[in-house]
Design a protein around this motif. Structure first.
Motif, PDB file in Angstrom:
ATOM      1  N   VAL A 127      -8.562  27.545   0.927  1.00 13.07           N
ATOM      2  CA  VAL A 127      -7.691  27.886  -0.196  1.00 13.07           C
ATOM      3  C   VAL A 127      -8.119  29.236  -0.755  1.00 13.07           C
ATOM      4  CG1 VAL A 127      -6.807  27.172  -2.446  1.00 13.07           C
ATOM      5  CG2 VAL A 127      -7.389  25.434  -0.725  1.00 13.07           C
ATOM      6  N   LEU A 128      -7.170  30.131  -0.937  1.00 12.94           N
ATOM      7  CA  LEU A 128      -7.424  31.461  -1.475  1.00 12.94           C
ATOM      8  C   LEU A 128      -6.315  31.792  -2.464  1.00 12.94           C
ATOM      9  CD1 LEU A 128      -6.188  34.042   1.116  1.00 12.94           C
ATOM     10  CD2 LEU A 128      -6.569  31.677   1.822  1.00 12.94           C
ATOM     11  N   ASP A 129      -6.271  33.021  -2.931  1.00 13.35           N
ATOM     12  CA  ASP A 129      -5.195  33.425  -3.837  1.00 13.35           C
ATOM     13  C   ASP A 129      -4.679  34.808  -3.437  1.00 13.35           C
ATOM     14  OD1 ASP A 129      -7.126  35.176  -4.798  1.00 13.35           O
ATOM     15  OD2 ASP A 129      -7.425  34.112  -6.681  1.00 13.35           O
ATOM     16  N   GLU A 130      -3.806  35.364  -4.251  1.00 11.51           N
ATOM     17  CA  GLU A 130      -3.174  36.622  -3.883  1.00 11.51           C
ATOM     18  C   GLU A 130      -4.159  37.776  -3.804  1.00 11.51           C
ATOM     19  OE1 GLU A 130       1.390  36.541  -5.336  1.00 11.51           O
ATOM     20  OE2 GLU A 130      -0.069  36.434  -6.972  1.00 11.51           O
ATOM     21  N   VAL A 131      -5.164  37.778  -4.664  1.00  6.29           N
ATOM     22  CA  VAL A 131      -6.162  38.849  -4.637  1.00  6.29           C
ATOM     23  C   VAL A 131      -6.950  38.811  -3.329  1.00  6.29           C
ATOM     24  CG1 VAL A 131      -8.252  39.757  -5.719  1.00  6.29           C
ATOM     25  CG2 VAL A 131      -6.348  38.975  -7.142  1.00  6.29           C
ATOM     26  N   ILE A 132      -7.417  37.636  -2.953  1.00  9.39           N
ATOM     27  CA  ILE A 132      -8.174  37.497  -1.707  1.00  9.39           C
ATOM     28  C   ILE A 132      -7.291  37.809  -0.512  1.00  9.39           C
ATOM     29  CG2 ILE A 132      -9.457  35.885  -0.238  1.00  9.39           C
ATOM     30  CD1 ILE A 132     -10.311  34.426  -2.790  1.00  9.39           C
TER      31      ILE A 132
ATOM     32  N   VAL B 230     -15.969  34.632   1.528  1.00 13.05           N
ATOM     33  CA  VAL B 230     -16.878  35.569   0.878  1.00 13.05           C
ATOM     34  C   VAL B 230     -16.247  36.146  -0.386  1.00 13.05           C
ATOM     35  CG1 VAL B 230     -18.123  37.750   1.140  1.00 13.05           C
ATOM     36  CG2 VAL B 230     -18.066  36.104   3.025  1.00 13.05           C
ATOM     37  N   HIS B 231     -14.943  36.360  -0.374  1.00 12.70           N
ATOM     38  CA  HIS B 231     -14.252  36.913  -1.536  1.00 12.70           C
ATOM     39  C   HIS B 231     -13.951  35.857  -2.600  1.00 12.70           C
ATOM     40  CE1 HIS B 231     -13.929  40.968  -0.194  1.00 12.70           C
ATOM     41  NE2 HIS B 231     -13.180  40.695   0.854  1.00 12.70           N
ATOM     42  N   GLY B 232     -14.317  34.587  -2.342  1.00  8.13           N
ATOM     43  CA  GLY B 232     -14.170  33.568  -3.384  1.00  8.13           C
ATOM     44  C   GLY B 232     -13.328  32.367  -3.027  1.00  8.13           C
ATOM     45  N   GLY B 233     -12.840  32.278  -1.782  1.00  9.03           N
ATOM     46  CA  GLY B 233     -12.064  31.123  -1.372  1.00  9.03           C
ATOM     47  C   GLY B 233     -12.940  29.896  -1.194  1.00  9.03           C
ATOM     48  N   ILE B 234     -12.305  28.746  -1.049  1.00 10.01           N
ATOM     49  CA  ILE B 234     -13.043  27.502  -0.823  1.00 10.01           C
ATOM     50  C   ILE B 234     -12.468  26.799   0.402  1.00 10.01           C
ATOM     51  CG2 ILE B 234     -13.634  27.224  -3.260  1.00 10.01           C
ATOM     52  CD1 ILE B 234     -11.414  25.062  -3.428  1.00 10.01           C
ATOM     53  N   LEU B 235     -13.260  25.880   0.954  1.00  8.08           N
ATOM     54  CA  LEU B 235     -12.833  25.078   2.097  1.00  8.08           C
ATOM     55  C   LEU B 235     -12.929  23.613   1.700  1.00  8.08           C
ATOM     56  CD1 LEU B 235     -12.037  24.680   5.056  1.00  8.08           C
ATOM     57  CD2 LEU B 235     -14.420  25.041   5.695  1.00  8.08           C
ATOM     58  N   VAL B 236     -11.825  22.901   1.805  1.00  7.50           N
ATOM     59  CA  VAL B 236     -11.803  21.486   1.458  1.00  7.50           C
ATOM     60  C   VAL B 236     -11.439  20.667   2.691  1.00  7.50           C
ATOM     61  CG1 VAL B 236     -11.197  21.939  -0.944  1.00  7.50           C
ATOM     62  CG2 VAL B 236      -9.369  21.533   0.732  1.00  7.50           C
ATOM     63  N   ASP B 237     -11.874  19.398   2.693  1.00 11.90           N
ATOM     64  CA  ASP B 237     -11.528  18.509   3.798  1.00 11.90           C
ATOM     65  C   ASP B 237     -10.206  17.803   3.490  1.00 11.90           C
ATOM     66  OD1 ASP B 237     -12.137  16.504   1.967  1.00 11.90           O
ATOM     67  OD2 ASP B 237     -14.051  15.988   2.906  1.00 11.90           O
ATOM     68  N   LEU B 238      -9.845  16.840   4.306  1.00 13.21           N
ATOM     69  CA  LEU B 238      -8.558  16.174   4.122  1.00 13.21           C
ATOM     70  C   LEU B 238      -8.520  15.310   2.878  1.00 13.21           C
ATOM     71  CD1 LEU B 238      -7.550  15.208   7.778  1.00 13.21           C
ATOM     72  CD2 LEU B 238      -6.952  17.237   6.439  1.00 13.21           C
ATOM     73  N   GLY B 239      -9.685  15.090   2.269  1.00 13.78           N
ATOM     74  CA  GLY B 239      -9.731  14.389   0.985  1.00 13.78           C
ATOM     75  C   GLY B 239      -9.560  15.315  -0.196  1.00 13.78           C
ATOM     76  N   GLY B 240      -9.364  16.619   0.094  1.00 18.37           N
ATOM     77  CA  GLY B 240      -9.181  17.583  -0.968  1.00 18.37           C
ATOM     78  C   GLY B 240     -10.466  18.035  -1.626  1.00 18.37           C
ATOM     79  N   ARG B 241     -11.610  17.742  -1.014  1.00 14.42           N
ATOM     80  CA  ARG B 241     -12.902  18.036  -1.621  1.00 14.42           C
ATOM     81  C   ARG B 241     -13.697  19.047  -0.794  1.00 14.42           C
ATOM     82  NH1 ARG B 241     -12.753  16.338  -6.858  1.00 14.42           N
ATOM     83  NH2 ARG B 241     -12.321  14.078  -7.036  1.00 14.42           N
ATOM     84  N   ARG B 242     -14.410  19.923  -1.497  1.00 17.26           N
ATOM     85  CA  ARG B 242     -15.420  20.744  -0.831  1.00 17.26           C
ATOM     86  C   ARG B 242     -16.540  19.834  -0.353  1.00 17.26           C
ATOM     87  NH1 ARG B 242     -18.078  23.819  -4.607  1.00 17.26           N
ATOM     88  NH2 ARG B 242     -19.038  25.033  -2.923  1.00 17.26           N
TER      89      ARG B 242
ATOM     90  N   SER C 120     -22.526  32.528  -4.797  1.00 15.12           N
ATOM     91  CA  SER C 120     -21.724  33.734  -4.578  1.00 15.12           C
ATOM     92  C   SER C 120     -20.248  33.437  -4.821  1.00 15.12           C
ATOM     93  CB  SER C 120     -21.932  34.242  -3.149  1.00 15.12           C
ATOM     94  OG  SER C 120     -21.101  35.354  -2.891  1.00 15.12           O
ATOM     95  N   TRP C 121     -19.745  33.964  -5.923  1.00 14.65           N
ATOM     96  CA  TRP C 121     -18.333  33.823  -6.271  1.00 14.65           C
ATOM     97  C   TRP C 121     -17.881  35.166  -6.838  1.00 14.65           C
ATOM     98  CZ3 TRP C 121     -16.203  28.891  -5.564  1.00 14.65           C
ATOM     99  CH2 TRP C 121     -17.118  27.848  -5.403  1.00 14.65           C
ATOM    100  N   GLU C 122     -16.994  35.839  -6.184  1.00 17.42           N
ATOM    101  CA  GLU C 122     -16.552  37.119  -6.712  1.00 17.42           C
ATOM    102  C   GLU C 122     -15.786  36.946  -8.018  1.00 17.42           C
ATOM    103  OE1 GLU C 122     -14.494  39.637  -3.994  1.00 17.42           O
ATOM    104  OE2 GLU C 122     -16.219  39.835  -2.645  1.00 17.42           O
ATOM    105  N   ARG C 123     -15.006  35.858  -8.086  1.00 21.17           N
ATOM    106  CA  ARG C 123     -14.178  35.602  -9.262  1.00 21.17           C
ATOM    107  C   ARG C 123     -13.530  34.239  -9.072  1.00 21.17           C
ATOM    108  NH1 ARG C 123      -9.664  36.274  -6.685  1.00 21.17           N
ATOM    109  NH2 ARG C 123      -8.316  35.903  -8.468  1.00 21.17           N
ATOM    110  N   PRO C 124     -13.055  33.611 -10.145  1.00 20.44           N
ATOM    111  CA  PRO C 124     -12.358  32.327  -9.996  1.00 20.44           C
ATOM    112  C   PRO C 124     -11.018  32.509  -9.274  1.00 20.44           C
ATOM    113  CG  PRO C 124     -13.076  32.669 -12.267  1.00 20.44           C
ATOM    114  CD  PRO C 124     -13.229  33.983 -11.557  1.00 20.44           C
ATOM    115  N   LEU C 125     -10.643  31.514  -8.505  1.00 17.99           N
ATOM    116  CA  LEU C 125      -9.309  31.495  -7.913  1.00 17.99           C
ATOM    117  C   LEU C 125      -8.269  31.289  -9.013  1.00 17.99           C
ATOM    118  CD1 LEU C 125      -9.824  29.191  -4.780  1.00 17.99           C
ATOM    119  CD2 LEU C 125      -9.533  31.666  -4.781  1.00 17.99           C
ATOM    120  N   THR C 126      -7.153  31.988  -8.876  1.00 14.01           N
ATOM    121  CA  THR C 126      -6.065  31.838  -9.842  1.00 14.01           C
ATOM    122  C   THR C 126      -4.738  31.733  -9.089  1.00 14.01           C
ATOM    123  OG1 THR C 126      -5.835  34.252 -10.034  1.00 14.01           O
ATOM    124  CG2 THR C 126      -7.254  33.150 -11.649  1.00 14.01           C
ATOM    125  N   PRO C 127      -3.783  30.968  -9.629  1.00 11.56           N
ATOM    126  CA  PRO C 127      -2.468  30.904  -8.972  1.00 11.56           C
ATOM    127  C   PRO C 127      -1.832  32.293  -8.957  1.00 11.56           C
ATOM    128  CG  PRO C 127      -2.724  29.193 -10.658  1.00 11.56           C
ATOM    129  CD  PRO C 127      -3.852  30.150 -10.837  1.00 11.56           C
TER     130      PRO C 127
END
Length: 458
Positions: free
Chosen positions: A301-306, A263-275, A368-375
């Motif tokens: 996959v998320l980041d420090e903010v999430i 909900v905060h902007g993370g993504i879920l990918v499969d073993l192929g690295g794809r949503r 729904s994307w709160e913000r882009p993921l960033t390293p």
């Protein structure tokens, strides 16, 4: 034969709230619980303790405009019109009074969750406790129950039969102890709050084949007791194909990562690295979708903010403490840490960031994307799970179990997973709180109805 009680409650989850409500009306109550470890081992204690309350005072204080009508509209939209409309309205109507009673009379420390809104809820309407974990709820209710002079808690003991008289009225509850001894306890009312049938592999495979091979993340006592007892008394059943799944259980830890990461902007990918879909549609339906991917697993996959935004959840903190979260400074490093293909993962992260910025529309329809993921990135491998079933005995607006003609079986009530809920069919209709609201709301309504019936017959 034991001394008679006004109400026997089977199940120490939402049933504890029903017991307290009934005792508040002056009734004598016996709570029968099959597991001695219920404070940590039942579905309420395993939950994120989200109680929907449409039109609560906390919403008013926060300036959130809500109503039972709006809640019903959300339920019907999420279930595509498949939910039991009468029960949805009943539970929406009682939702705000329920959370206010839990706070005021039971002194449960509830507050409105405003830092994010779960998929399907139009506005913030879920109320929770500090740590957002059900174990606090069960501990608190169990303490209140054991302190109450009119409530006895019997654990471990399992309800196995509900005898009726010649006119079909409940007259007793038969309880079985671990040594096999049985006791018949006279009573005029029984509340079945024993949850569903998620721990019975045969029933799951019969009614929920799409999720039958997934991890079961619920109480080992959810064995379909209410179904067997109710059907023996001629009860009607419905929505037996409904369930709550979850696509975010940490592999290797068994803890709940939580959908707040998404909900905060993370993504879920499969073993192929794809949503592979619109993650924000809901965590329940994503269980079966993840199970159908190669290997039946994937990575959130998320980041420090999430990461910081999810720390209020005890489940998330438990996941972090288990050591399964990996960190990386960039996409190539994340691919090495996860074992995912570097090119595909890097492309997916770049695409997701562009979509979140509004550069183009998501092919899966996610808006729904709160913000882009960033390293710096974080990731955790997840597996699909079945949390609990959502079908069961059909009940009326008083939580009374009904027969195949829609007539109440006198003295028999059901709540939570023991009853057919408001999630429609399958997994896609599940809204956050669709487990606890029927568990606590129907127990609350059942207690009120038992008190009314007994008063009218005195």
């Amino acid at each position: 034969m034991s001394e008679a009680v006004d109400l026997v409650v089977a199940g120490a989850g939402g049933g504890l709230a029903g017991a307290l409500r009934a005792a508040g009306h002056g009734l004598s109550v016996l709570v029968v619980e099959a597991s001695e470890h219920f404070r940590r081992g039942n579905n309420t204690s395993m939950s994120t303790a989200m109680f929907p309350g449409a039109g609560s005072r906390w919403q008013a204080e926060a300036g959130v405009e809500d109503s039972p009508e709006r809640f019903v509209a959300d339920i019907m939209a999420k279930t595509r019109g498949q939910a039991d409309a009468r029960l949805a309205r009943t539970l929406a109507d009682v939702s705000a009074p329920l959370v206010e009673w839990l706070a005021d009379s039971v002194e449960l420390p509830l507050t409105l969750v405003t830092d994010f809104t779960y998929p399907g809820h139009a506005v913030p309407r879920c109320h929770s406790v500090p740590g957002r974990h059900g174990s606090l709820v069960v501990d608190h209710l169990a303490r209140r129950v054991t302190e109450h002079p009119d409530i006895e808690l019997l654990a471990p003991a399992r309800l196995v039969e509900v005898p009726t008289d010649d006119e079909g009225h409940v007259r007793a509850a038969v309880v079985r102890y671990p040594d096999g001894a049985e006791e018949e306890i006279p009573t005029r009312a029984v509340l079945l709050a024993t949850n569903g049938f998620g721990a019975d592999p045969e029933l799951v495979r019969t009614y929920l084949p799409e999720i039958a091979d997934a991890l079961y993340q619920g109480s080992d006592r959810s064995l379909g007791d209410a179904l067997r007892i109710g059907e023996k008394l001629g009860a009607a059943t419905g929505f037996l194909d409904a369930y709550q799944g979850h696509g975010a259980v940490a592999a290797g830890a068994g803890t709940l990562v939580g959908w707040a990461t998404i909900v905060h902007g993370g993504i879920l990918v499969d073993l192929g690295g794809r949503r592979f879909g619109n993650e924000t549609r809901g965590y329940s339906e994503y269980a079966a979708e993840l199970a159908a991917r190669p290997g039946g697993t994937g990575w959130i996959v998320l980041d420090e903010v999430i990461f910081a935004q999810c720390e209020p959840f005890q489940d998330f903190r438990d996941t972090v403490d288990s050591g399964v979260v990996v960190w990386a400074d960039d996409a190539p490093a994340l691919a090495r840490a996860t074992g995912l293909p570097e090119r595909e993962l890097a492309e997916e992260l770049a695409n997701a960031a562009a979509i979140a910025r509004g550069d183009w529309a998501d092919e899966f329809g996610r808006t729904s994307w709160e913000r882009p993921l960033t390293p710096r990135y974080a990731a955790v491998r997840v597996v699909p799970a079945l949390f609990h079933t959502q079908g069961g005995l059909l009940v009326d607006e008083h939580a009374a179990v009904v027969d195949h003609a829609g007539r109440p079986i006198p003295g028999l009530y059901a709540a939570g997973g023991a009853a057919a809920g408001i999630s429609g069919h399958g997994a896609a209709g599940y809204l956050a709180g669709n487990g606890l609201l029927p568990a606590f709301g129907l127990s609350y309504l059942a207690a009120d109805d038992v008190a009314r019936r007994l008063k009218n017959t005195q």
